[in-house]
Design a protein around this motif. Structure first.
Motif, PDB file in Angstrom:
ATOM      1  N   ASP A 176       0.860  -1.186   0.000  1.00 46.84           N
ATOM      2  CA  ASP A 176       0.000   0.000   0.000  1.00 46.84           C
ATOM      3  C   ASP A 176       0.893   1.232   0.000  1.00 46.84           C
ATOM      4  O   ASP A 176       1.585   1.493   0.990  1.00 46.84           O
ATOM      5  CB  ASP A 176      -0.893  -0.003   1.237  1.00 46.84           C
ATOM      6  CG  ASP A 176      -1.820   1.209   1.298  1.00 46.84           C
ATOM      7  OD1 ASP A 176      -1.803   2.024   0.349  1.00 46.84           O
ATOM      8  OD2 ASP A 176      -2.537   1.332   2.305  1.00 46.84           O
ATOM      9  N   PRO A 177       0.926   2.012  -1.092  1.00 45.50           N
ATOM     10  CA  PRO A 177       1.841   3.160  -1.131  1.00 45.50           C
ATOM     11  C   PRO A 177       1.489   4.258  -0.139  1.00 45.50           C
ATOM     12  O   PRO A 177       2.311   5.121   0.136  1.00 45.50           O
ATOM     13  CB  PRO A 177       1.708   3.660  -2.575  1.00 45.50           C
ATOM     14  CG  PRO A 177       0.391   3.149  -3.053  1.00 45.50           C
ATOM     15  CD  PRO A 177       0.154   1.854  -2.334  1.00 45.50           C
ATOM     16  N   THR A 178       0.264   4.218   0.390  1.00 48.41           N
ATOM     17  CA  THR A 178      -0.130   5.240   1.372  1.00 48.41           C
ATOM     18  C   THR A 178       0.074   4.775   2.813  1.00 48.41           C
ATOM     19  O   THR A 178      -0.217   5.515   3.751  1.00 48.41           O
ATOM     20  CB  THR A 178      -1.604   5.612   1.174  1.00 48.41           C
ATOM     21  OG1 THR A 178      -2.429   4.451   1.453  1.00 48.41           O
ATOM     22  CG2 THR A 178      -1.853   6.093  -0.245  1.00 48.41           C
ATOM     23  N   ALA A 179       0.533   3.542   2.989  1.00 48.20           N
ATOM     24  CA  ALA A 179       0.713   3.013   4.343  1.00 48.20           C
ATOM     25  C   ALA A 179       1.742   3.851   5.101  1.00 48.20           C
ATOM     26  O   ALA A 179       2.850   4.067   4.613  1.00 48.20           O
ATOM     27  CB  ALA A 179       1.150   1.559   4.276  1.00 48.20           C
ATOM     28  N   PRO A 180       1.400   4.318   6.305  1.00 42.53           N
ATOM     29  CA  PRO A 180       2.352   5.141   7.059  1.00 42.53           C
ATOM     30  C   PRO A 180       3.413   4.295   7.737  1.00 42.53           C
ATOM     31  O   PRO A 180       3.222   3.110   8.006  1.00 42.53           O
ATOM     32  CB  PRO A 180       1.455   5.831   8.095  1.00 42.53           C
ATOM     33  CG  PRO A 180       0.361   4.842   8.341  1.00 42.53           C
ATOM     34  CD  PRO A 180       0.110   4.156   7.014  1.00 42.53           C
ATOM     35  N   THR A 181       4.522   4.909   7.998  1.00 44.05           N
ATOM     36  CA  THR A 181       5.569   4.259   8.784  1.00 44.05           C
ATOM     37  C   THR A 181       5.116   4.210  10.231  1.00 44.05           C
ATOM     38  O   THR A 181       4.617   5.213  10.764  1.00 44.05           O
ATOM     39  CB  THR A 181       6.878   5.041   8.692  1.00 44.05           C
ATOM     40  OG1 THR A 181       7.261   5.171   7.315  1.00 44.05           O
ATOM     41  CG2 THR A 181       7.996   4.352   9.455  1.00 44.05           C
ATOM     42  N   PRO A 182       5.231   3.066  10.914  1.00 43.37           N
ATOM     43  CA  PRO A 182       4.770   2.993  12.309  1.00 43.37           C
ATOM     44  C   PRO A 182       5.495   3.997  13.193  1.00 43.37           C
ATOM     45  O   PRO A 182       6.663   4.336  12.966  1.00 43.37           O
ATOM     46  CB  PRO A 182       5.083   1.554  12.712  1.00 43.37           C
ATOM     47  CG  PRO A 182       6.066   1.056  11.714  1.00 43.37           C
ATOM     48  CD  PRO A 182       5.779   1.788  10.451  1.00 43.37           C
ATOM     49  N   ALA A 238      13.710  -6.824   6.345  1.00 35.84           N
ATOM     50  CA  ALA A 238      13.013  -5.760   5.627  1.00 35.84           C
ATOM     51  C   ALA A 238      11.734  -6.280   4.991  1.00 35.84           C
ATOM     52  O   ALA A 238      10.694  -5.597   5.000  1.00 35.84           O
ATOM     53  CB  ALA A 238      13.934  -5.158   4.570  1.00 35.84           C
ATOM     54  N   VAL A 239      11.782  -7.498   4.431  1.00 38.12           N
ATOM     55  CA  VAL A 239      10.573  -8.094   3.838  1.00 38.12           C
ATOM     56  C   VAL A 239       9.486  -8.249   4.895  1.00 38.12           C
ATOM     57  O   VAL A 239       8.315  -7.900   4.674  1.00 38.12           O
ATOM     58  CB  VAL A 239      10.918  -9.453   3.185  1.00 38.12           C
ATOM     59  CG1 VAL A 239       9.639 -10.215   2.833  1.00 38.12           C
ATOM     60  CG2 VAL A 239      11.769  -9.240   1.949  1.00 38.12           C
ATOM     61  N   ASP A 240       9.853  -8.763   6.064  1.00 41.79           N
ATOM     62  CA  ASP A 240       8.871  -8.954   7.138  1.00 41.79           C
ATOM     63  C   ASP A 240       8.211  -7.633   7.522  1.00 41.79           C
ATOM     64  O   ASP A 240       6.990  -7.570   7.742  1.00 41.79           O
ATOM     65  CB  ASP A 240       9.540  -9.578   8.359  1.00 41.79           C
ATOM     66  CG  ASP A 240       9.984 -11.023   8.120  1.00 41.79           C
ATOM     67  OD1 ASP A 240       9.450 -11.647   7.179  1.00 41.79           O
ATOM     68  OD2 ASP A 240      10.867 -11.497   8.860  1.00 41.79           O
ATOM     69  N   LEU A 241       8.994  -6.553   7.625  1.00 40.24           N
ATOM     70  CA  LEU A 241       8.440  -5.263   8.009  1.00 40.24           C
ATOM     71  C   LEU A 241       7.527  -4.703   6.929  1.00 40.24           C
ATOM     72  O   LEU A 241       6.484  -4.096   7.232  1.00 40.24           O
ATOM     73  CB  LEU A 241       9.581  -4.290   8.308  1.00 40.24           C
ATOM     74  CG  LEU A 241      10.389  -4.579   9.576  1.00 40.24           C
ATOM     75  CD1 LEU A 241      11.635  -3.692   9.644  1.00 40.24           C
ATOM     76  CD2 LEU A 241       9.530  -4.375  10.824  1.00 40.24           C
ATOM     77  N   LEU A 242       7.893  -4.868   5.662  1.00 39.15           N
ATOM     78  CA  LEU A 242       7.050  -4.365   4.579  1.00 39.15           C
ATOM     79  C   LEU A 242       5.740  -5.149   4.496  1.00 39.15           C
ATOM     80  O   LEU A 242       4.675  -4.589   4.208  1.00 39.15           O
ATOM     81  CB  LEU A 242       7.802  -4.442   3.251  1.00 39.15           C
ATOM     82  CG  LEU A 242       8.942  -3.434   3.067  1.00 39.15           C
ATOM     83  CD1 LEU A 242       9.712  -3.732   1.789  1.00 39.15           C
ATOM     84  CD2 LEU A 242       8.393  -2.009   3.027  1.00 39.15           C
ATOM     85  N   VAL A 243       5.796  -6.444   4.750  1.00 39.76           N
ATOM     86  CA  VAL A 243       4.580  -7.253   4.742  1.00 39.76           C
ATOM     87  C   VAL A 243       3.687  -6.873   5.914  1.00 39.76           C
ATOM     88  O   VAL A 243       2.458  -6.733   5.775  1.00 39.76           O
ATOM     89  CB  VAL A 243       4.933  -8.757   4.790  1.00 39.76           C
ATOM     90  CG1 VAL A 243       3.699  -9.608   5.049  1.00 39.76           C
ATOM     91  CG2 VAL A 243       5.606  -9.178   3.502  1.00 39.76           C
ATOM     92  N   GLU A 244       4.278  -6.671   7.076  1.00 37.96           N
ATOM     93  CA  GLU A 244       3.497  -6.374   8.284  1.00 37.96           C
ATOM     94  C   GLU A 244       2.868  -4.994   8.235  1.00 37.96           C
ATOM     95  O   GLU A 244       1.692  -4.820   8.573  1.00 37.96           O
ATOM     96  CB  GLU A 244       4.402  -6.498   9.516  1.00 37.96           C
ATOM     97  CG  GLU A 244       3.705  -6.169  10.825  1.00 37.96           C
ATOM     98  CD  GLU A 244       4.636  -6.244  12.021  1.00 37.96           C
ATOM     99  OE1 GLU A 244       4.180  -5.953  13.142  1.00 37.96           O
ATOM    100  OE2 GLU A 244       5.823  -6.595  11.830  1.00 37.96           O
ATOM    101  N   HIS A 245       3.641  -3.987   7.810  1.00 38.76           N
ATOM    102  CA  HIS A 245       3.149  -2.610   7.900  1.00 38.76           C
ATOM    103  C   HIS A 245       2.696  -2.028   6.571  1.00 38.76           C
ATOM    104  O   HIS A 245       2.044  -0.985   6.553  1.00 38.76           O
ATOM    105  CB  HIS A 245       4.246  -1.714   8.492  1.00 38.76           C
ATOM    106  CG  HIS A 245       4.673  -2.126   9.867  1.00 38.76           C
ATOM    107  ND1 HIS A 245       3.897  -1.936  10.976  1.00 38.76           N
ATOM    108  CD2 HIS A 245       5.808  -2.756  10.306  1.00 38.76           C
ATOM    109  CE1 HIS A 245       4.519  -2.406  12.042  1.00 38.76           C
ATOM    110  NE2 HIS A 245       5.682  -2.905  11.674  1.00 38.76           N
ATOM    111  N   GLY A 246       3.064  -2.672   5.464  1.00 36.93           N
ATOM    112  CA  GLY A 246       2.654  -2.149   4.165  1.00 36.93           C
ATOM    113  C   GLY A 246       1.644  -3.006   3.453  1.00 36.93           C
ATOM    114  O   GLY A 246       1.197  -2.642   2.353  1.00 36.93           O
ATOM    115  N   GLY A 247       1.262  -4.136   4.064  1.00 38.56           N
ATOM    116  CA  GLY A 247       0.271  -4.989   3.439  1.00 38.56           C
ATOM    117  C   GLY A 247       0.767  -5.721   2.223  1.00 38.56           C
ATOM    118  O   GLY A 247      -0.042  -6.213   1.424  1.00 38.56           O
ATOM    119  N   GLY A 248       2.081  -5.808   2.025  1.00 38.12           N
ATOM    120  CA  GLY A 248       2.621  -6.474   0.853  1.00 38.12           C
ATOM    121  C   GLY A 248       2.685  -7.979   1.008  1.00 38.12           C
ATOM    122  O   GLY A 248       2.412  -8.541   2.077  1.00 38.12           O
ATOM    123  N   VAL A 249       3.067  -8.639  -0.085  1.00 41.09           N
ATOM    124  CA  VAL A 249       3.219 -10.095  -0.107  1.00 41.09           C
ATOM    125  C   VAL A 249       4.625 -10.412  -0.594  1.00 41.09           C
ATOM    126  O   VAL A 249       5.070  -9.882  -1.618  1.00 41.09           O
ATOM    127  CB  VAL A 249       2.181 -10.745  -1.043  1.00 41.09           C
ATOM    128  CG1 VAL A 249       2.409 -12.254  -1.127  1.00 41.09           C
ATOM    129  CG2 VAL A 249       0.779 -10.444  -0.567  1.00 41.09           C
TER     130      VAL A 249
END
Length: 870
Positions: A263-269, A420-431
């Motif tokens: 999600d490109p609009t996902a905020p940084t925690p 980094a992958v884990d953080l992007l999946v957790e907070h950015g909704g990526g796969v």
């Protein structure tokens, strides 16, 4: 320099509760990590969580719409119902806010009166827009958590609905804003300490605290998967050229991971934003913030590419002639053939498009944008020398370059990429894409043959064998017994310590971990019979003698620019042959001086320009004469240069004789006051000549002067100085500077100067010590003699004849008058000399002084054709 927040550090190592930044600094300095500063908390005072109860929109005459909010900030902070500046039905506070991105029911961050925000910006209750605003609802920028000033922080969007604490909770702890941060100074050989992981390791060494290595695969929620065949294609095309001095390919590991559907609009925690701010970094976007966070946490730089903008394969190669790159700082850079590049292949062949400077900074063309949804992560290992040269060449001291040039753990790339992958999946909704790339040609560290007794021998502390083994294993080394027995060991350094390459480095680690306080302070004994050499004493005597004559010693830089035109040197003058520095301190002074006057005259000019009109300065220093010298090839750094290489280097060193020079301008004797005071006089050529003679006589050398012609001196007022009795040895010049030179250098008219080859003067000095003659107690006899000579005869030759004629009885001979007139005839001049005569063992009679006078006239007549003036 790295910043160390205690809460972040405690995720890697057990830090006792109540530990302060000052205590942390004391613990780390014991293992060689010095404190730079303690950074205070960015926000102080009552910063709390609030729940918005109501929002009343109001539009005012200035066209601005504001919201008057009632906010529940907890029972300990709320006004009671029906009380306060503006009564309400429930316990709350009234706050005026200009943002509109929140609604009743949202949880927000509230700065109550007494809070100090970054700036500093103190918060107080104030009357505004017809209401009393009893605090402030904060945006990210107002808290120093980013650049977004457009909207209020809504905690549900940042933390999730289940993670929001109750109203009144401490928001300082929630956002990590109330914590002191320690900034430390890391030496160049300890690059692993540019991470929380590395600092935690050192804290464990210092205190014995339990260290949890979060850089291991088993420490991750998801273990890094193995490389797959369908990974994004990567190739390394780097041939080492011997001329570059590089000893390894520029890239020996390149891990790629892909995350899709972010999600490109996902905020940084908020917790990540707070840690980035504490570390001195500006939050940008989730993808970029994640790569920066992992780099700060583990020490492995990462780079995120917009996958849609890439074309496989990615090729790591050196730059080609004429290539350019616009880096992320929007600067177009001309690339050097030694620059290591990340490139891709958009239709013009493999490696046709430049994406970034490897290990330094990425390019603007493939950076992650506001619309990026699919990301390619790069976690690579680059050669430290290559990265260091590129960063300095382009003046780009990036955070990634700081780490790569000091050495990054070669086993960390896959772990960092997975984190980094884990953080992007957790907070950015990526796969996470199953395709994994890992091009790995790294080599394990070479074992070091080590004798444990070396630690005791080099440090001077009696370390036991078991203690040495324990320390080496503690810092991560693998220790095995040598095949020859237990005398020596085979020690393999850990992958994060590329600086450990020899036994001395291991000894240093033993001393560091055992504690520098155990090393006794031993004052080395002064060897007897040592002291200043004869030449050193002579140089000091010369400096002291010139200072006693009223000259001030200065030390000027030996670097000069195009000064020889101002000095009027002819085109074929050997002093114009200069040595140019490869890396000068200043662009306008790239040469080494060939004469002390090159820099000393500039010193005099600067003093004059700042109001010191009367100048008398001197300098003793080296000059450089590079004629007929050829540069030698620089040896490698792999080992000590051979005898032949050292000989070639020595032969390439130019001649650097030591000179002495002085400049005098303005009044030499100041004007006096009072009925008997004499008028002052300016410095003239005689003062320069006398100063030069002072240099020589101090070391027992007599100089003879004859007419000279050498710029920058006046052709008619320049004395060429030679060692008496060695007419062929010219050791210097003295006299008045040429008027064009004084004008060009903005010096006072008739400025005078001298310069001597001090090494040549000292070489002519007598080998035996100068014997001091006893002072005679017998009375002085005086005789004056005036001699008429041809006007072309130098006064110095007449003086030499008079001194020889006077013989051993002459204590002092001085020229005190020069006259030319019609009485003497055309082409003649009269020189009057005062003779001071004294015998060491008797009082001289009138007959003896008359005999000296007659002998002076006779010798002068024979030598220079002088006759006694009638």
């Amino acid at each position: 320099m790295p910043y160390v927040p205690l809460t972040w550090l405690s995720e890697h190592v057990e830090v006792p509760a109540g530990t302060t930044a000052e205590q942390l600094a004391a613990d780390l300095v014991r293992v060689g990590l010095e404190e730079e500063q303690v950074v205070p908390a960015t926000v102080t005072g009552p910063l709390v969580v609030g729940r918005v109860l109501s929002v009343e929109k109001e539009t005012h005459s200035n066209g601005k719409t504001i919201g008057y909010c009632r906010v529940d900030v907890g029972p300990q902070h709320n006004d009671a119902p029906g009380e306060g500046a503006e009564a309400s039905d429930v316990a709350s506070r009234g706050i005026v806010c200009g943002a509109h991105n929140f609604a009743p029911g949202d949880h927000v961050v509230v700065a109550l009166p007494g809070t100090v925000l970054p700036g500093p910006f103190p918060i107080a209750a104030r009357k505004t827009y017809g209401h009393t605003s009893d605090g402030m609802i904060c945006s990210a920028k107002e808290l120093g958590l980013g650049e977004d000033h457009s909207g209020i922080i809504v905690l549900e969007r940042m933390l999730g609905a289940d993670g929001v604490p109750a109203p009144g909770a401490d928001a300082l702890a929630l956002l990590g804003l109330g914590e002191e941060v320690l900034e430390i100074n890391v030496t160049p050989d300890r690059g692993y300490c540019f991470s929380m992981r590395g600092v935690a390791r050192e804290y464990a060494h210092s205190t014995g605290a339990r260290f949890t290595d979060r850089g291991l695969p088993e420490s991750l929620p998801t273990s890094p998967p193995a490389a797959t065949q369908d990974a994004f294609a990567v190739a390394v095309d780097d041939t080492i050229e011997p001329a570059t001095g590089l000893t390894a390919p520029g890239c020996d590991r390149f891990v790629t991971r892909i995350v899709r559907g972010i999600d490109p609009t996902a905020p940084t925690p908020a917790w990540m934003v707070a840690r980035l701010v504490q570390a001195g970094m500006r939050p940008i976007s989730l993808a970029v913030d994640v790569t920066n966070y992992v780099m700060l946490d583990l020490g492995q730089p990462l780079h995120a590419y917009d996958l849609a903008a890439l074309a496989a394969p990615v090729v790591v190669r050196r730059a080609r002639a004429g290539e350019r790159l616009t880096t992320l700082d929007d600067v177009e850079r001309r690339l050097d053939p030694e620059d290591l590049l990340i490139t891709d292949s958009p239709g013009e062949g493999p490696g046709g498009r430049v994406l970034g400077l490897a290990g330094v900074m990425g390019g603007a063309e493939t950076e992650v944008s506001a619309g990026t949804t699919d990301i390619l992560l790069e976690a690579a290992h680059f050669d430290p020398i290559s990265v260091s040269r590129t960063a300095r060449r382009h003046r780009l001291p990036s955070e990634a370059a700081k780490r790569f040039e000091r050495g990054v753990d070669t086993r960390l790339q896959a772990v960092a990429a997975q984190r980094a992958v884990d953080l992007l999946v957790e907070h950015g909704g990526g796969v996470a894409d199953p395709a994994v790339g890992d091009l790995d040609t790294t080599r394990s560290p070479e074992p070091i043959t080590f004798d444990t007794a070396e630690a005791t021998r080099l440090v001077g502390v009696d370390y036991s064998r078991d203690r040495v083994l324990g320390i080496l294993e503690q810092i991560g080394c693998t220790v095995t017994a040598d095949a020859g027995g237990e005398v020596t060991l085979q020690v393999t350094p850990p992958s994060w310590r590329p600086d450990l390459v020899g036994p001395a480095h291991l000894v240093e680690e033993v001393a560091r971990i055992a504690g520098y306080h155990e090393i006794p302070s031993v004052v080395p004994p002064a060897p007897p019979g040592q002291g200043l050499t004869v030449t050193q004493r002579q140089r000091r005597d010369v400096a002291r003698a010139l200072a006693e004559r009223g000259l001030v010693q200065v030390l000027s830089y030996p670097f000069v620019g195009d000064v020889h035109d101002a000095l009027g040197l002819p085109d074929d003058d050997p002093r114009r042959t200069v040595l140019r520095l490869v890396n000068p301190i200043a662009d306008d002074a790239p040469y080494l001086r060939t004469s002390l006057l090159d820099s000393l005259l500039e010193t005099a000019r600067r003093n004059v320009s700042r109001g010191t009109g009367d100048v008398a300065v001197f300098e003793i220093g080296l000059v450089t004469h590079p004629a007929a010298v050829r540069a030698g090839a620089a040896p490698g750094v792999a080992g000590r240069p051979s005898t032949e290489e050292l000989a070639r280097l020595e032969a390439a060193v130019p001649d650097q004789p030591r000179h002495a020079a002085g400049v005098l301008a303005g009044q030499r004797v100041p004007d006096g006051v009072g009925p008997v005071a004499a008028a002052g006089r300016p410095a003239d050529w005689a003062d320069a000549l006398e100063a030069a003679r002072t240099v020589a006589t101090t070391v027992g050398v007599t100089l003879a002067a004859r007419a000279g012609h050498l710029m920058p001196w006046h052709p008619g007022r320049c004395a060429e100085l030679v060692v008496a009795g060695e007419e062929e040895t010219v050791v210097g010049y003295a006299g008045e500077l040429h008027p064009k030179v004084t004008t060009a250098l903005e010096l006072p008219a008739r400025t005078v100067a001298f310069e001597l080859d001090l090494d040549a003067v000292l070489a002519a000095a007598p080998a035996e010590a100068i014997q001091v003659e006893p002072v005679s107690t017998f009375p002085l006899a005086k005789e004056d003699v005036a001699l008429v000579v041809d006007e072309r005869v130098p006064a110095s030759e007449v003086l030499a004849a008079v001194v020889d004629g006077a013989g051993a009885l002459a204590e002092d001979v001085r020229l005190f008058d020069v006259y030319a007139g019609d009485q003497l005839g055309a082409g003649k001049k009269s020189l009057a000399f005062g003779l001071r005569l004294r015998a060491p063992d008797r009082t001289l009679t009138a007959e003896e002084t008359a005999e000296v006078r007659e002998r002076v006239v006779r010798v002068a007549g024979d030598r220079v054709g002088a006759v006694l003036r009638g």
